[in-house]
Scaffold this motif. Structure first.
Motif, PDB file in Angstrom:
ATOM      1  N   THR A 120       6.766  -0.724   4.132  1.00 30.75           N
ATOM      2  CA  THR A 120       5.368  -0.457   5.711  1.00 30.75           C
ATOM      3  C   THR A 120       4.824   0.748   4.834  1.00 30.75           C
ATOM      4  O   THR A 120       5.119   1.205   4.040  1.00 30.75           O
ATOM      5  N   ILE A 121       3.215   0.418   5.936  1.00 34.81           N
ATOM      6  CA  ILE A 121       2.536   1.521   5.848  1.00 34.81           C
ATOM      7  C   ILE A 121       2.264   2.386   7.037  1.00 34.81           C
ATOM      8  O   ILE A 121       2.489   1.460   7.765  1.00 34.81           O
ATOM      9  N   SER A 122       2.428   3.661   7.059  1.00 36.94           N
ATOM     10  CA  SER A 122       2.802   4.395   8.374  1.00 36.94           C
ATOM     11  C   SER A 122       1.608   5.393   8.143  1.00 36.94           C
ATOM     12  O   SER A 122       2.023   6.418   6.997  1.00 36.94           O
ATOM     13  N   GLY A 123       1.478   5.798   8.846  1.00 35.04           N
ATOM     14  CA  GLY A 123       0.580   7.283   9.171  1.00 35.04           C
ATOM     15  C   GLY A 123      -0.980   7.582   8.153  1.00 35.04           C
ATOM     16  O   GLY A 123      -1.501   8.828   8.491  1.00 35.04           O
ATOM     17  N   SER A 128      -4.344   2.109   7.838  1.00 32.88           N
ATOM     18  CA  SER A 128      -2.772   1.627   7.482  1.00 32.88           C
ATOM     19  C   SER A 128      -3.344   0.329   7.501  1.00 32.88           C
ATOM     20  O   SER A 128      -2.913   0.107   6.668  1.00 32.88           O
ATOM     21  N   TYR A 129      -3.947  -0.429   7.906  1.00 38.22           N
ATOM     22  CA  TYR A 129      -4.181  -2.115   8.209  1.00 38.22           C
ATOM     23  C   TYR A 129      -4.622  -2.404   6.651  1.00 38.22           C
ATOM     24  O   TYR A 129      -4.614  -3.275   6.421  1.00 38.22           O
ATOM     25  N   LEU A 130      -6.588  -1.566   6.142  1.00 42.75           N
ATOM     26  CA  LEU A 130      -6.939  -1.395   5.071  1.00 42.75           C
ATOM     27  C   LEU A 130      -5.922  -1.299   3.728  1.00 42.75           C
ATOM     28  O   LEU A 130      -6.316  -1.855   2.628  1.00 42.75           O
ATOM     29  N   LEU A 131      -4.858  -1.151   3.900  1.00 42.55           N
ATOM     30  CA  LEU A 131      -3.513  -0.610   2.637  1.00 42.55           C
ATOM     31  C   LEU A 131      -3.255  -1.527   2.576  1.00 42.55           C
ATOM     32  O   LEU A 131      -2.538  -1.917   2.016  1.00 42.55           O
ATOM     33  N   ALA A 132      -3.163  -2.410   4.057  1.00 48.07           N
ATOM     34  CA  ALA A 132      -2.381  -3.405   3.898  1.00 48.07           C
ATOM     35  C   ALA A 132      -2.052  -4.513   3.396  1.00 48.07           C
ATOM     36  O   ALA A 132      -2.232  -5.069   2.544  1.00 48.07           O
TER      37      ALA A 132
END
Ligand code: DQA
Length: 140
Positions: A120-123, A128-132
């Motif tokens: 999960t990537i939040s905040g 957050s989409y790039l980190l995903a």
């Protein structure tokens, strides 16, 4: 690499919706930048406000994508059906949230999908989409 981005309810309104929480950039504008940054990735994008359509899209993305980035919006906190869909497929799913759900109301702290997702990537805002994407590319 093929990545399917799936956004749930009200995420079509990012840019104008509660800008103090979700920022003032539209998802479409951000998505164009993301595509430019990762020209070698074959992205597709789907957004729906309807729970069953999100379940259908998760099942269909499983057949063509190497990874799924899912922001289920408020269905995160309510949808057993979306959690079951993620559990039923083989393609890894990254749960993302634009806002930090843990710093908001208590009902946002529970996710029906988190346990079924790779992570999960939040905040981090729209980033957050790039980190995903990075987590899928680097197979984290
Ligand atoms: C959200 C957080 C959810 O709690 C909320 O219902 C949304 C957006 C986010 O991206 O921060 O619609 O998923």
């Amino acid at each position: 690499m093929k990545i399917a981005i799936i956004n749930g309810p009200n995420l079509n309104l990012v840019g104008t919706r509660e800008p103090g929480v979700y920022g003032s950039e539209t998802f479409d504008a951000y998505f164009q930048k993301l595509r430019k940054e990762y020209e070698n990735i074959d992205f597709d994008y789907f957004q729906s406000n309807v729970e069953g359509e999100l379940v259908n899209e998760i099942q269909s993305a499983d057949k063509r994508a190497d990874g799924i980035i899912l922001n289920a919006g408020a269905y995160t906190h309510t949808s057993i059906a979306i959690g079951d869909a993620i559990a039923a497929i083989k393609t890894p799913v990254i749960e993302v949230h634009i806002s930090n759900v843990y710093s908001r109301e208590d009902f946002r702290k529970f996710s029906h999908i988190a346990a079924k997702c790779a992570g999960t990537i939040s905040g981090f805002g729209l980033k957050s989409y790039l980190l995903a994407v990075e987590s899928l590319i680097k197979n984290i």
